[in-house]
Design an enzyme around this catalytic site. Sequence first.
Site, PDB file in Angstrom:
ATOM      1  N   GLY A  16       0.818  -1.218   0.000  1.00 23.72           N
ATOM      2  CA  GLY A  16       0.000   0.000   0.000  1.00 23.72           C
ATOM      3  C   GLY A  16       0.845   1.257   0.000  1.00 23.72           C
ATOM      4  N   GLU A  35      11.142   3.113   5.936  1.00 20.96           N
ATOM      5  CA  GLU A  35      10.936   1.668   6.128  1.00 20.96           C
ATOM      6  C   GLU A  35      12.009   1.160   7.076  1.00 20.96           C
ATOM      7  OE1 GLU A  35       8.644  -0.896   5.176  1.00 20.96           O
ATOM      8  OE2 GLU A  35      10.007  -1.825   6.620  1.00 20.96           O
ATOM      9  N   THR A  42       5.271  -7.040   3.821  1.00 24.65           N
ATOM     10  CA  THR A  42       4.900  -8.440   4.072  1.00 24.65           C
ATOM     11  C   THR A  42       4.775  -9.234   2.781  1.00 24.65           C
ATOM     12  OG1 THR A  42       3.743  -7.811   6.084  1.00 24.65           O
ATOM     13  CG2 THR A  42       3.152  -9.924   5.116  1.00 24.65           C
ATOM     14  N   LYS A  51       5.879 -17.299  -0.031  1.00 20.09           N
ATOM     15  CA  LYS A  51       4.947 -18.402   0.253  1.00 20.09           C
ATOM     16  C   LYS A  51       4.538 -19.120  -1.030  1.00 20.09           C
ATOM     17  CE  LYS A  51       0.979 -17.965  -0.365  1.00 20.09           C
ATOM     18  NZ  LYS A  51       0.021 -17.208   0.395  1.00 20.09           N
ATOM     19  N   TYR A  99      11.674  -3.061  -6.316  1.00 14.27           N
ATOM     20  CA  TYR A  99      10.812  -2.105  -5.602  1.00 14.27           C
ATOM     21  C   TYR A  99      11.580  -0.821  -5.286  1.00 14.27           C
ATOM     22  CZ  TYR A  99       6.421  -4.543  -4.784  1.00 14.27           C
ATOM     23  OH  TYR A  99       5.184  -5.113  -4.957  1.00 14.27           O
ATOM     24  N   TYR A 178      -5.745 -18.914   6.960  1.00 13.99           N
ATOM     25  CA  TYR A 178      -4.979 -18.932   5.711  1.00 13.99           C
ATOM     26  C   TYR A 178      -3.582 -19.516   5.915  1.00 13.99           C
ATOM     27  CZ  TYR A 178      -8.005 -15.534   3.236  1.00 13.99           C
ATOM     28  OH  TYR A 178      -9.023 -14.900   2.602  1.00 13.99           O
ATOM     29  N   ILE A 179      -2.824 -18.887   6.817  1.00 18.74           N
ATOM     30  CA  ILE A 179      -1.411 -19.242   6.939  1.00 18.74           C
ATOM     31  C   ILE A 179      -1.265 -20.680   7.429  1.00 18.74           C
ATOM     32  CG2 ILE A 179       0.741 -18.664   8.158  1.00 18.74           C
ATOM     33  CD1 ILE A 179      -0.123 -15.718   8.059  1.00 18.74           C
ATOM     34  N   GLU A 182      -2.096 -23.087   4.531  1.00 17.69           N
ATOM     35  CA  GLU A 182      -1.112 -23.036   3.444  1.00 17.69           C
ATOM     36  C   GLU A 182       0.186 -23.736   3.868  1.00 17.69           C
ATOM     37  OE1 GLU A 182      -0.977 -18.853   2.402  1.00 17.69           O
ATOM     38  OE2 GLU A 182      -2.679 -19.083   1.055  1.00 17.69           O
ATOM     39  N   ARG A 205     -12.583 -20.032   8.706  1.00 17.38           N
ATOM     40  CA  ARG A 205     -13.848 -19.337   8.952  1.00 17.38           C
ATOM     41  C   ARG A 205     -14.075 -18.299   7.852  1.00 17.38           C
ATOM     42  NH1 ARG A 205     -14.523 -15.360  12.673  1.00 17.38           N
ATOM     43  NH2 ARG A 205     -12.497 -15.769  13.608  1.00 17.38           N
ATOM     44  N   ALA A 342      -8.024 -16.368  -2.220  1.00 18.52           N
ATOM     45  CA  ALA A 342      -7.643 -17.769  -2.402  1.00 18.52           C
ATOM     46  C   ALA A 342      -6.816 -18.233  -1.222  1.00 18.52           C
ATOM     47  CB  ALA A 342      -6.831 -17.924  -3.683  1.00 18.52           C
TER      48      ALA A 342
HETATM   49  P1  NDP Z   1      -6.558 -15.929   9.961  1.00 20.38           P
HETATM   50  O1  NDP Z   1      -7.385 -14.849  10.515  1.00 20.38           O
HETATM   51  O2  NDP Z   1      -6.830 -16.446   8.599  1.00 20.38           O
HETATM   52  O3  NDP Z   1      -6.622 -17.180  10.943  1.00 20.38           O
HETATM   53  C1  NDP Z   1      -6.265 -17.066  12.283  1.00 20.38           C
HETATM   54  C2  NDP Z   1      -6.539 -18.388  12.957  1.00 20.38           C
HETATM   55  O4  NDP Z   1      -6.015 -18.362  14.267  1.00 20.38           O
HETATM   56  C3  NDP Z   1      -8.016 -18.686  13.088  1.00 20.38           C
HETATM   57  O5  NDP Z   1      -8.201 -20.074  12.937  1.00 20.38           O
HETATM   58  C4  NDP Z   1      -8.318 -18.241  14.511  1.00 20.38           C
HETATM   59  O6  NDP Z   1      -9.375 -18.940  15.078  1.00 20.38           O
HETATM   60  C5  NDP Z   1      -7.044 -18.628  15.212  1.00 20.38           C
HETATM   61  N1  NDP Z   1      -6.743 -17.831  16.396  1.00 20.38           N
HETATM   62  C6  NDP Z   1      -6.801 -16.492  16.548  1.00 20.38           C
HETATM   63  N2  NDP Z   1      -6.393 -16.143  17.772  1.00 20.38           N
HETATM   64  C7  NDP Z   1      -6.061 -17.278  18.425  1.00 20.38           C
HETATM   65  C8  NDP Z   1      -5.582 -17.560  19.720  1.00 20.38           C
HETATM   66  N3  NDP Z   1      -5.360 -16.593  20.617  1.00 20.38           N
HETATM   67  N4  NDP Z   1      -5.351 -18.858  20.044  1.00 20.38           N
HETATM   68  C9  NDP Z   1      -5.575 -19.851  19.159  1.00 20.38           C
HETATM   69  N5  NDP Z   1      -6.044 -19.630  17.907  1.00 20.38           N
HETATM   70  C10 NDP Z   1      -6.277 -18.362  17.544  1.00 20.38           C
HETATM   71  O7  NDP Z   1      -5.058 -15.420  10.136  1.00 20.38           O
HETATM   72  P2  NDP Z   1      -3.677 -15.883   9.510  1.00 20.38           P
HETATM   73  O8  NDP Z   1      -2.681 -15.627  10.593  1.00 20.38           O
HETATM   74  O9  NDP Z   1      -3.759 -17.233   8.917  1.00 20.38           O
HETATM   75  O10 NDP Z   1      -3.466 -14.827   8.334  1.00 20.38           O
HETATM   76  C11 NDP Z   1      -3.575 -13.436   8.609  1.00 20.38           C
HETATM   77  C12 NDP Z   1      -4.235 -12.725   7.470  1.00 20.38           C
HETATM   78  O11 NDP Z   1      -3.311 -12.612   6.411  1.00 20.38           O
HETATM   79  C13 NDP Z   1      -5.435 -13.443   6.888  1.00 20.38           C
HETATM   80  O12 NDP Z   1      -6.618 -13.119   7.543  1.00 20.38           O
HETATM   81  C14 NDP Z   1      -5.435 -12.971   5.465  1.00 20.38           C
HETATM   82  O13 NDP Z   1      -6.177 -11.810   5.379  1.00 20.38           O
HETATM   83  C15 NDP Z   1      -3.985 -12.697   5.177  1.00 20.38           C
HETATM   84  N6  NDP Z   1      -3.411 -13.803   4.385  1.00 20.38           N
HETATM   85  C16 NDP Z   1      -3.888 -14.014   3.134  1.00 20.38           C
HETATM   86  C17 NDP Z   1      -3.400 -15.037   2.368  1.00 20.38           C
HETATM   87  C18 NDP Z   1      -3.951 -15.249   1.014  1.00 20.38           C
HETATM   88  O14 NDP Z   1      -4.594 -14.349   0.465  1.00 20.38           O
HETATM   89  N7  NDP Z   1      -3.762 -16.427   0.401  1.00 20.38           N
HETATM   90  C19 NDP Z   1      -2.342 -15.928   2.848  1.00 20.38           C
HETATM   91  C20 NDP Z   1      -1.920 -15.630   4.187  1.00 20.38           C
HETATM   92  C21 NDP Z   1      -2.448 -14.604   4.912  1.00 20.38           C
HETATM   93  P3  NDP Z   1     -10.922 -18.481  14.875  1.00 20.38           P
HETATM   94  O15 NDP Z   1     -11.299 -18.872  13.474  1.00 20.38           O
HETATM   95  O16 NDP Z   1     -11.634 -19.246  15.918  1.00 20.38           O
HETATM   96  O17 NDP Z   1     -10.936 -16.998  15.101  1.00 20.38           O
END
Ligand code: NDP
Length: 448
Positions: A16, A35, A42, A51, A99, A178-179, A182, A205, A342
């Site tokens: 951004g 920076e 990221t 990734k 970049y 997501y992470i 993946e 979710r 995705a």
């Molecule tokens: P996500 O929000 O996708 O998932 C987080 C997960 O951690 C959920 O399952 C959540 O559970 C769980 N969680 C949250 N807090 C806790 C806790 N305190 N203890 C245990 N479990 C917990 O986050 P990610 O870290 O995977 O990725 C971050 C963001 O980065 C994503 O939301 C996405 O927007 C972006 N991203 C996008 C990608 C893509 O476009 N392909 C790839 C990687 C990242 P619950 O569901 O119950 O809340």
Amino acid sequence: MAAYDYDLFVIGAGSGGVRAARVSAAHGAKVAVAEEHRVGGTCVIRGCVPKKLLVYGAHFAEDLMDARRFGWKVPTCDFDWPTLRDNVLDEVTRLEGIYQNTLGNAGVEVIKQRATVTGPHDIALADGRTLTARVILIATGAWPAIPNVPGSEYGITSNEVFHLEKLPKRIVIAGGGYIANEFAGIFHEFGSHVTLVNRADKILRGYDEQIRDRLLQISMTKGIDFKFHCKPERIEKQEDGSLCIRLEKQDPLHCDVLLFATGRAPKTAGLGLETAGVALDDKGAVKVDDDSRSSCDSIYAVGDVTNRVQLTPVAIREGQAFADTVFGNTPRRVDYGCIPSAVFSHPPMAGIGLTEAQAREKFGTVKTYTSDFRAMKNVLADRNERALYKMVVHPVTDVVVGLHMIGPDAPEILQAAAVAVKAGLTKQAFDDTVALHPSMAEELVLLR
Ligand code: NDP
């Protein structure tokens, strides 16, 4: 003499921030970007790009196996993590250079150190210098959120995972988003034993239930272990360097690496935003209006730091809209409707628009069409892995309101189909399109 040192000072050179800086400079603004880590943020340095390269690397495990069914004599294959890791890190460095050059060519001054806000137009640099700008843009992104449990310091996050010295024999991944999914796929394909620990009973979710259930079923069949309704309670380091993960109400897990994939929090701590009266929400995100302006008139924010939609292409659009509006005399706003996304799992999934459950909630009833099939290549490879496509259609207007899929190349196919969904086309418009045969994507125009 100019009233300020810069027209625009951007804090954070991620997706951004870089777009906003470059376009604002092209509009004639005098721009600097600070920076503290590496230019690219990221996405380029420790996210999407490396990734995706690991996903490609991991997929060879299946391709090499399948190749034998297609007549290729494949000798015993060994995977060498340091080779892939170093090649990926070299590519990241190459992209970082591009970049930097892009910013330099656009006339943007890059200041490679931490900057903080000290007032509505004031910035302090880590080296003690102070600067002023007519407009400040916060584009500091987000940072992995780690649960506050004893021993959490023994775990790693997606920041460190690209630098692992050696491939773990056993990896535990906390989180189900997501992470987590993946990297569960990536490490499984590399040969690690993967256990995913999720606090809920559902992964991913927000994605369509049937599609994420299919991923779960395929992942379990492949040998990835899932533990639901639990989370790490305490992490203990053993004498041999391995980790013991104590879980609530479940037997402990033993592993070599614990990866926290438990969400990402907006990176605003210690930025000094309170000195300029910039309001944050309860998650620490900068609160902004439709023009990305914060509660301080001269300070804007784009990307993950605003916690609107944590996706690179959205941050880029926000940066572009900001630059065009504030410096280009062309006001524009980001359209947050129908954003495709995705998950680069094995196999990948992708979706756009409403899930079936969301559409039912919104319209009462809904029409759905599914195709549950085995891709031709998987049939010959004797790979028992079925793809699933689902189209969600408005009950009255026939407009396609959602499209969700899991299967080979799902993100590539969905990006093209997303144009039709975003354009508000009907199911009939898909039906009217002649199939491109033989392809997987043809299922989209053959849904009955
Ligand atoms: P996500 O929000 O996708 O998932 C987080 C997960 O951690 C959920 O399952 C959540 O559970 C769980 N969680 C949250 N807090 C806790 C806790 N305190 N203890 C245990 N479990 C917990 O986050 P990610 O870290 O995977 O990725 C971050 C963001 O980065 C994503 O939301 C996405 O927007 C972006 N991203 C996008 C990608 C893509 O476009 N392909 C790839 C990687 C990242 P619950 O569901 O119950 O809340």
